[in-house]
Design an enzyme around this catalytic site. Structure first.
Site, PDB file in Angstrom:
ATOM      1  N   GLY A 122       0.212  -1.110   6.481  1.00 53.74           N
ATOM      2  CA  GLY A 122      -0.904  -0.143   6.639  1.00 53.74           C
ATOM      3  C   GLY A 122      -1.945  -0.855   7.201  1.00 53.74           C
ATOM      4  O   GLY A 122      -2.083  -1.956   7.477  1.00 53.74           O
ATOM      5  N   ALA A 123      -2.902  -0.665   6.985  1.00 51.51           N
ATOM      6  CA  ALA A 123      -4.175  -0.911   7.208  1.00 51.51           C
ATOM      7  C   ALA A 123      -5.275   0.556   6.271  1.00 51.51           C
ATOM      8  O   ALA A 123      -5.185   1.443   6.576  1.00 51.51           O
ATOM      9  CB  ALA A 123      -4.467  -1.188   8.672  1.00 51.51           C
ATOM     10  N   GLU A 160      -0.103 -10.380   3.373  1.00 58.15           N
ATOM     11  CA  GLU A 160       0.711  -9.741   4.457  1.00 58.15           C
ATOM     12  C   GLU A 160       0.156 -10.562   5.888  1.00 58.15           C
ATOM     13  O   GLU A 160       0.887 -10.096   7.550  1.00 58.15           O
ATOM     14  CB  GLU A 160      -0.621  -7.736   4.302  1.00 58.15           C
ATOM     15  N   LYS A 211      -7.549  -5.236   6.603  1.00 59.88           N
ATOM     16  CA  LYS A 211      -6.512  -5.123   5.245  1.00 59.88           C
ATOM     17  C   LYS A 211      -7.072  -5.470   4.290  1.00 59.88           C
ATOM     18  O   LYS A 211      -8.249  -6.615   4.182  1.00 59.88           O
ATOM     19  CB  LYS A 211      -5.387  -5.563   6.143  1.00 59.88           C
ATOM     20  N   GLY A 228       0.682  -1.142   0.299  1.00 61.08           N
ATOM     21  CA  GLY A 228      -0.133  -0.191  -0.219  1.00 61.08           C
ATOM     22  C   GLY A 228       0.947   1.485   0.061  1.00 61.08           C
ATOM     23  O   GLY A 228       2.447   1.671  -0.258  1.00 61.08           O
ATOM     24  N   SER A 229      -0.230   2.015  -0.082  1.00 57.18           N
ATOM     25  CA  SER A 229       0.315   4.133  -0.351  1.00 57.18           C
ATOM     26  C   SER A 229       1.573   4.473   0.745  1.00 57.18           C
ATOM     27  O   SER A 229       2.617   4.469   0.654  1.00 57.18           O
ATOM     28  CB  SER A 229       0.020   4.321  -0.673  1.00 57.18           C
ATOM     29  N   LYS A 238      -8.021   6.915   9.144  1.00 54.22           N
ATOM     30  CA  LYS A 238      -7.633   5.013   9.192  1.00 54.22           C
ATOM     31  C   LYS A 238      -8.730   4.710  10.443  1.00 54.22           C
ATOM     32  O   LYS A 238      -9.363   3.838  10.615  1.00 54.22           O
ATOM     33  CB  LYS A 238      -6.549   4.325   9.104  1.00 54.22           C
TER      34      LYS A 238
HETATM   35  C1  5RP Z   1      -3.253  -3.646   1.076  1.00 56.02           C
HETATM   36  C2  5RP Z   1      -3.787  -2.918   2.566  1.00 56.02           C
HETATM   37  C3  5RP Z   1      -3.024  -1.665   3.269  1.00 56.02           C
HETATM   38  O1  5RP Z   1      -1.789  -1.714   3.884  1.00 56.02           O
HETATM   39  C4  5RP Z   1      -3.974  -0.187   2.823  1.00 56.02           C
HETATM   40  O2  5RP Z   1      -4.839  -0.753   1.772  1.00 56.02           O
HETATM   41  C5  5RP Z   1      -3.742   0.411   3.060  1.00 56.02           C
HETATM   42  O3  5RP Z   1      -2.883   0.862   1.647  1.00 56.02           O
HETATM   43  P1  5RP Z   1      -2.252   2.464   2.173  1.00 56.02           P
HETATM   44  O4  5RP Z   1      -1.353   2.660   2.956  1.00 56.02           O
HETATM   45  O5  5RP Z   1      -2.399   2.666   0.565  1.00 56.02           O
HETATM   46  O6  5RP Z   1      -3.704   3.613   2.159  1.00 56.02           O
HETATM   47  O7  5RP Z   1      -4.025  -3.439   3.437  1.00 56.02           O
HETATM   48  O8  5RP Z   1      -3.597  -5.181   1.093  1.00 56.02           O
END
Ligand code: 5RP
Length: 235
Positions: free
Chosen positions: A86-87, A107, A98, A30-31, A125
């Site tokens: 991330g989450a 993950e 997630k 994720g970002s 979040k």
């Molecule tokens: C990927 C995930 C990511 O951690 C989640 O989507 C959060 O992404 P981002 O940091 O881009 O908001 O679970 O499967």
């Protein structure tokens, strides 16, 4: 930089303090996790750290390779010291949703194998109750329509009032998205998940479900990025 982007960067920066020389580090997806990987690469170069990364997705593997973070195949790891990921949602008991990036299976395998899971998020979040973000469930493509019905029933039985289960498709809207593990993702709009433990157990017991995006009893540290700095919460 937008506020969310700034918060993600501040969370990722704060997470660097959990990494020490000689560690094996799970690299989330994720970002926010991508920002962490880039910052980790800078630190490795500046300080000459000996770090081995274990990526949770092919996308993260590529980012790590591009930035010269040394990687280790998970099969060669005797232990994983810390995973930074991330989450999509985090509640007050550090229960997570997630899988927004479709990487939940790797993950979860890596988080569950780690001595410590550190979650890095922006303020949006943090939630009072899980469920606004559609819960991703990874399923075997074989018989997925049957599995979808079972998922609907399991969510209903565990208190979700009106679950809506939808196959995740690519941007063209026609082809199903295929995960790194070769599976489909069913996104389950729940509105609210009143009993995440019960839903997690019920989903895990369905034939055809490979894994689901409820991460319970895995995160020990949550770092919430703010506009200036970050708030570190430990269980
Ligand atoms: C990927 C995930 C990511 O951690 C989640 O989507 C959060 O992404 P981002 O940091 O881009 O908001 O679970 O499967």
């Amino acid at each position: 930089m937008s506020s969310a982007a700034e918060q993600k960067t501040n969370a990722a920066k704060a997470a660097l303090t959990y990494v020490e020389d000689g560690m094996t580090v799970g690299l989330g997806s994720g970002s926010t996790a991508a920002i962490f990987v880039r910052l980790l690469a800078e630190r490795i170069q500046k300080e000459g750290l000996n770090i081995q990364g274990i990526p949770t997705s092919k996308a993260t593997e590529q980012i790590a390779l591009d930035h010269k973070v040394p990687l280790m195949p998970i099969e060669h790891a005797s232990k994983i010291d810390v995973t930074i990921d991330g989450a999509d949602e985090v509640d007050g008991r550090f229960r997570l949703i997630k899988g927004g990036g479709a990487c939940l299976l790797r993950e979860k395998i890596i988080a569950a194998a780690s001595d410590l899971m550190v979650v890095v998020i922006d303020e949006t979040k943090l939630v009072g109750r899980l469920g606004q973000f559609p819960l991703p469930v990874e399923v075997d493509p074989f018989g997925f329509t049957i599995t979808a019905k079972k998922i609907f029933e399991a969510l209903r039985k565990t208190g979700v009032a009106k679950p809506e289960v939808e196959l995740r498709c690519l941007a063209d809207g026609r082809e199903p998205l295929i995960t790194d593990g070769g599976n489909y993702i069913l996104d389950c709009a729940c509105g609210e998940i009143p009993d995440p433990e019960a839903s997690a157990n019920a989903l895990a017991n369905i034939a055809g479900v490979v894994d689901h995006g409820l991460f319970i009893d895995l995160a020990r540290v949550v770092i919430v990025g703010e506009d200036k700095g970050a708030r570190v919460m430990e269980l």
